[in-house]
Design a protein around this motif. Structure first.
Motif, mmCIF file in Angstrom:
data_model
loop_
_atom_site.group_PDB
_atom_site.id
_atom_site.type_symbol
_atom_site.label_atom_id
_atom_site.label_comp_id
_atom_site.label_asym_id
_atom_site.label_seq_id
_atom_site.Cartn_x
_atom_site.Cartn_y
_atom_site.Cartn_z
ATOM 1 N N GLU A 56 0.823 -1.201 0.000
ATOM 2 C CA GLU A 56 0.000 0.000 0.000
ATOM 3 C C GLU A 56 0.858 1.251 0.000
ATOM 4 O O GLU A 56 0.588 2.228 -0.712
ATOM 5 C CB GLU A 56 -0.915 -0.003 1.236
ATOM 6 N N GLN A 57 1.894 1.191 0.830
ATOM 7 C CA GLN A 57 2.790 2.364 0.894
ATOM 8 C C GLN A 57 3.405 2.642 -0.454
ATOM 9 O O GLN A 57 3.492 3.789 -0.900
ATOM 10 C CB GLN A 57 3.873 2.112 1.939
ATOM 11 N N GLU A 58 3.785 1.543 -1.107
ATOM 12 C CA GLU A 58 4.420 1.672 -2.421
ATOM 13 C C GLU A 58 3.465 2.348 -3.392
ATOM 14 O O GLU A 58 3.819 3.284 -4.114
ATOM 15 C CB GLU A 58 4.798 0.263 -2.929
ATOM 16 N N GLU A 59 2.250 1.882 -3.356
ATOM 17 C CA GLU A 59 1.230 2.437 -4.230
ATOM 18 C C GLU A 59 1.082 3.939 -3.997
ATOM 19 O O GLU A 59 1.002 4.743 -4.923
ATOM 20 C CB GLU A 59 -0.115 1.758 -3.933
ATOM 21 N N LYS A 60 1.014 4.260 -2.713
ATOM 22 C CA LYS A 60 0.825 5.661 -2.358
ATOM 23 C C LYS A 60 1.972 6.508 -2.904
ATOM 24 O O LYS A 60 1.769 7.590 -3.460
ATOM 25 C CB LYS A 60 0.784 5.779 -0.817
ATOM 26 N N ARG A 61 3.145 5.983 -2.701
ATOM 27 C CA ARG A 61 4.320 6.735 -3.146
ATOM 28 C C ARG A 61 4.262 6.964 -4.652
ATOM 29 O O ARG A 61 4.532 8.061 -5.148
ATOM 30 C CB ARG A 61 5.587 5.950 -2.790
ATOM 31 N N GLN A 62 3.887 5.899 -5.357
ATOM 32 C CA GLN A 62 3.827 6.024 -6.808
ATOM 33 C C GLN A 62 2.817 7.080 -7.221
ATOM 34 O O GLN A 62 3.066 7.885 -8.114
ATOM 35 C CB GLN A 62 3.437 4.678 -7.422
ATOM 36 N N GLU A 63 1.697 7.030 -6.512
ATOM 37 C CA GLU A 63 0.660 7.989 -6.850
ATOM 38 C C GLU A 63 1.159 9.414 -6.640
ATOM 39 O O GLU A 63 0.939 10.306 -7.468
ATOM 40 C CB GLU A 63 -0.560 7.742 -5.962
ATOM 41 N N ALA A 70 4.155 10.453 -6.681
ATOM 42 C CA ALA A 70 5.149 10.789 -7.712
ATOM 43 C C ALA A 70 4.449 11.198 -8.989
ATOM 44 O O ALA A 70 4.817 12.185 -9.647
ATOM 45 C CB ALA A 70 6.051 9.577 -7.962
ATOM 46 N N LYS A 71 3.408 10.443 -9.306
ATOM 47 C CA LYS A 71 2.662 10.721 -10.517
ATOM 48 C C LYS A 71 2.074 12.124 -10.456
ATOM 49 O O LYS A 71 2.141 12.910 -11.423
ATOM 50 C CB LYS A 71 1.519 9.693 -10.618
ATOM 51 N N LEU A 72 1.463 12.389 -9.295
ATOM 52 C CA LEU A 72 0.837 13.687 -9.109
ATOM 53 C C LEU A 72 1.833 14.812 -9.301
ATOM 54 O O LEU A 72 1.575 15.812 -9.975
ATOM 55 C CB LEU A 72 0.248 13.771 -7.695
ATOM 56 N N GLU A 73 2.991 14.616 -8.690
ATOM 57 C CA GLU A 73 4.017 15.646 -8.751
ATOM 58 C C GLU A 73 4.436 15.892 -10.202
ATOM 59 O O GLU A 73 4.565 17.026 -10.655
ATOM 60 C CB GLU A 73 5.241 15.202 -7.945
ATOM 61 N N LEU A 74 4.569 14.788 -10.915
ATOM 62 C CA LEU A 74 4.973 14.885 -12.312
ATOM 63 C C LEU A 74 3.959 15.695 -13.093
ATOM 64 O O LEU A 74 4.304 16.576 -13.885
ATOM 65 C CB LEU A 74 5.076 13.468 -12.907
ATOM 66 N N GLU A 75 2.735 15.353 -12.870
ATOM 67 C CA GLU A 75 1.676 16.050 -13.579
ATOM 68 C C GLU A 75 1.701 17.535 -13.261
ATOM 69 O O GLU A 75 1.515 18.389 -14.125
ATOM 70 C CB GLU A 75 0.308 15.467 -13.160
ATOM 71 N N LEU A 76 1.897 17.794 -11.962
ATOM 72 C CA LEU A 76 1.907 19.191 -11.520
ATOM 73 C C LEU A 76 2.994 19.963 -12.251
ATOM 74 O O LEU A 76 2.779 21.080 -12.743
ATOM 75 C CB LEU A 76 2.159 19.230 -10.007
ATOM 76 N N GLN A 77 4.134 19.331 -12.342
ATOM 77 C CA GLN A 77 5.250 19.986 -13.018
ATOM 78 C C GLN A 77 4.936 20.242 -14.483
ATOM 79 O O GLN A 77 5.177 21.322 -15.015
ATOM 80 C CB GLN A 77 6.502 19.109 -12.905
ATOM 81 N N LYS A 78 4.344 19.199 -15.082
ATOM 82 C CA LYS A 78 3.973 19.334 -16.493
ATOM 83 C C LYS A 78 3.051 20.517 -16.682
ATOM 84 O O LYS A 78 3.197 21.318 -17.609
ATOM 85 C CB LYS A 78 3.243 18.045 -16.940
ATOM 86 N N LYS A 79 2.088 20.584 -15.780
ATOM 87 C CA LYS A 79 1.096 21.639 -15.872
ATOM 88 C C LYS A 79 1.760 23.000 -15.781
ATOM 89 O O LYS A 79 1.449 23.939 -16.536
ATOM 90 C CB LYS A 79 0.105 21.471 -14.707
ATOM 91 N N LYS A 80 2.676 23.076 -14.825
ATOM 92 C CA LYS A 80 3.355 24.351 -14.610
ATOM 93 C C LYS A 80 4.057 24.792 -15.890
ATOM 94 O O LYS A 80 3.942 25.944 -16.319
ATOM 95 C CB LYS A 80 4.400 24.178 -13.491
#
Lengths: 332, 321
Positions: B157-164, B166-176
């Motif tokens: 579960e922790q792994e999943e959370k971390r991945q999520e 990371a994904k979010l952060e990536l998206e945020l950066q892309k958006k920026k």
């Protein structure tokens, strides 16, 4: 409230004729039931007539009043009056020959004590009775349910005592020209006591009886209450009707026949002894036998159920054994 | 810290920060490089006590005191066999005695007292309780398995959370990046006021930031139990009561079939109460008011005063019809 009471609905009759009719019916029903094998003349000699029944009842009503008066602890008038109501109602439907008044009398008084919240235990009650106390206890207990059933469970009785108080308050307030209404009380009480020797309580409303008592007392002491009744209390349209009712009640009280002498009473009792229904006489063998039978019946029915139970249980166990044998044979 | 040194090559933690001290069953330490050197063949003897050792049995030293390390080791080994539980004993006393015996054995072994004797005792115990040991081992295994499974799940579960995340952060950066490009494009090609364009973009970004800040609702306790199930089943929805027309009080009216008796107000105003005995303190204490029986008496005096026995029966019959 009286206007919606069972007393008004079921226990007020048109006149003395209707009441007499009911008593005749009760008398006739008993004679038909127990004298079907006799000739007409023989019947008349053997059974009590309606008049004889009535005089017996009157005798017992008087002894009832005496009993209540001498009751210890002193009994309120309303309780005694209620018991008389019960007594009268009971013998509208039943013959004296069927149920002896002395047994019904004590039962009526005992039931009235309960209903009117005059708290005496049955032991305290039978202490007032002469003779066998234990027998009296049994009579009361055996007859109480019968009495209530015969009264159709209409146990609330509206007596004229409270309306008398109401009228006295009203007179004092609205009719101050009458100086001392409390002087009327002894006469009122006397009148009310007499009223219960008549059938007026089965015909008129308690307020009417109360008014009759007050007017009677006023006229006896020459106090003038006429203007109170005509001007303050009643309207002109209703006046005629009520005056007639009051007159009728006073006539009934005046017309109370003299109580029968002890000799005639003894003669009547002797006659009653012959024609009474032995099934309802606690001294008779039939009554005792019936009581025993009732107890036996209980036992028998219990025995029957027991037998049934044991039978079904044994059947059940037989089935089990059969099953076991069957299983074993299969295994082998 | 400076005490942590390899007894053989005398290297300390200070001189070699990556120093890793290992320990074996005898309780003597060696640094990793010495172990590599001495146990090239997979087995050898301890340089301190010359006990034959195997290389695989070396592990990282957890406690500073090597003696403790040794005891832990021995305890582990002993408890593998002495695995009786409280339920296996009839009385508390017996269980206590058993525990004491186990402690004795461990102490003896870790302090080299009567080693031979103690080993004999262990052997005897093993022989006597072979079945029970096996059984309890099985039980332990089961329990451990369960625990491990739980841990595994948590890890996943922790792994999943971390991945999520990371994904979010990536998206945020892309958006920026996208937003920046858009802003530049806008500045380049539109003819509007540069200041206002920058402002609108800034406010847009602010808005999206605020949106993101609304944290996703926690759906479980830290222990992993979902609390949504409990809260939804804990309270049943309150059933809605259908409201009919409002209750309207209608005062009870009574046909007295006689002259109208006075009412509550009249009792006092017309002086009825002055003609009955006044309410005394004792009456009041029990909640009694003279006005009640007074009114009742008056009502009963008036009720059915018009009663006519001749017409009574006819009225009744008419009523029933």
């Amino acid at each position: 409230m009286f206007p919606v009471s069972s007393q008004k609905k079921h226990w007020l009759f048109t006149d003395e004729k209707e009441i007499a009719q009911l008593r005749e019916q009760a008398n006739a029903a008993y004679i038909v039931k127990h004298g079907s094998h006799m000739t007409k003349e023989k019947r008349e000699n053997h059974f009590l007539s309606c008049q004889e029944e009535e005089s017996l009842l009157r005798y017992w009503e008087i002894s009832m009043k005496k009993f209540c008066k001498n009751f210890n602890p002193p009994m309120p008038k309303a309780t005694a009056a209620t018991s008389l109501h019960y007594f009268k109602r009971f013998y509208l439907r039943n013959s004296v020959m069927d149920y002896h008044p002395k047994y019904i009398m004590v039962t009526c008084i005992y039931l009235a004590c309960k209903v009117e919240e005059f708290n005496v235990s049955i032991l305290q009650f039978v202490a007032n009775v002469n003779g066998d106390k234990e027998k009296c206890c049994n009579i009361i207990i055996n007859n109480e349910l019968l009495l209530m059933q015969q009264l159709d469970y209409h146990l609330t009785i509206h007596n004229p005592f409270r309306p008398v108080e109401g009228f006295l308050i009203d007179i004092r307030t609205r009719f101050p020209s009458l100086e001392n209404p409390d002087d009327l009380r002894p006469l009122i009480d006397e009148f009310l006591e007499k009223v219960f020797s008549t059938d007026a309580v089965l015909i008129y409303a308690p307020s009417q009886i109360a008014l009759a008592a007050i007017l009677h007392a006023a006229s006896s002491t020459k106090a003038n209450l006429d203007s109170y009744v005509t001007d303050l209390l009643l309207s002109r349209e209703q006046l005629k009707n009520i005056v007639a009712a009051v007159k009728e009640i006073r006539m009934m009280v005046k017309g109370i026949p003299a109580t029968i002498s002890v000799e005639t009473m003894k003669l009547l009792e002797k006659k009653l002894e012959k024609c009474k229904n032995p099934e309802n006489d606690p001294d008779s063998d039939i009554y005792k036998q019936r009581m025993e039978e009732m107890i036996d019946e209980d036992d028998i029915s219990n025995n029957k159920t027991y037998a049934k139970l044991t039978h079904s249980q044994s059947e059940c166990s037989n089935d089990k054994i059969l099953d076991q044998i069957f299983d074993q044979s299969i295994c082998n | 810290m400076e005490d942590q040194a390899c007894p053989r090559c005398k290297t300390t933690k200070y001189r070699n920060p990556s120093l890793k001290l290992l320990v074996n069953v005898c309780g003597h330490t060696l640094c990793e490089s010495c172990v590599d050197l001495l146990f090239l063949k997979g087995s050898g003897s301890c340089p301190d006590c010359h006990i034959p050792l195997r290389r695989v049995n070396f592990r990282v030293q957890l406690y500073e005191d090597a003696a403790v390390e040794k005891e832990v080791d021995i305890r582990k080994r002993i408890l593998r066999d002495f695995n009786k539980k409280e339920e296996d004993f009839a009385t508390q006393r017996e269980y206590d005695d058993y525990l004491e015996e186990v402690e004795d054995i461990i102490f003896n072994l870790s302090n080299n007292i009567d080693v031979v004797e103690t080993n004999k005792r262990i052997e005897q115990y093993k022989r006597e309780n072979k079945e029970l040991i096996q059984k309890n081992k099985h039980k332990w295994g089961k329990k451990e398995n369960e625990l491990e499974e739980l841990l595994e799940q948590e890890k996943l579960e922790q792994e999943e959370k971390r991945q999520e995340m990371a994904k979010l952060e990536l998206e945020l950066q892309k958006k920026k990046v996208q937003q920046k490009e858009a802003l530049i494009d806008e500045l380049m090609f539109s003819e509007g006021d540069a200041k206002s364009i920058v402002q609108t973009f800034a406010s847009n970004i602010q808005a999206t930031k605020e949106e993101l800040q609304v944290a996703p609702k926690a759906t479980g306790f830290s222990s992993g139990i979902k609390f949504s199930q409990q809260s939804s089943s804990g309270f049943l929805p309150v059933p809605k009561i259908e409201e009919g027309p409002k209750y309207k009080y209608v005062p009870i009216s009574q046909d007295f079939e006689g002259p109208t008796p006075p009412n509550w107000k009249d009792l006092k105003s017309k002086g009825f109460l002055s003609n009955v005995r006044p309410t005394n303190d004792m009456d009041k204490a029990s909640g009694f008011e003279v006005s009640v029986p007074c009114l009742r008496a008056l009502q009963e005096a008036m009720s059915c005063l018009y009663h006519n026995p001749k017409t009574h029966r006819k009225e009744q019959i008419a009523e029933t019809i």
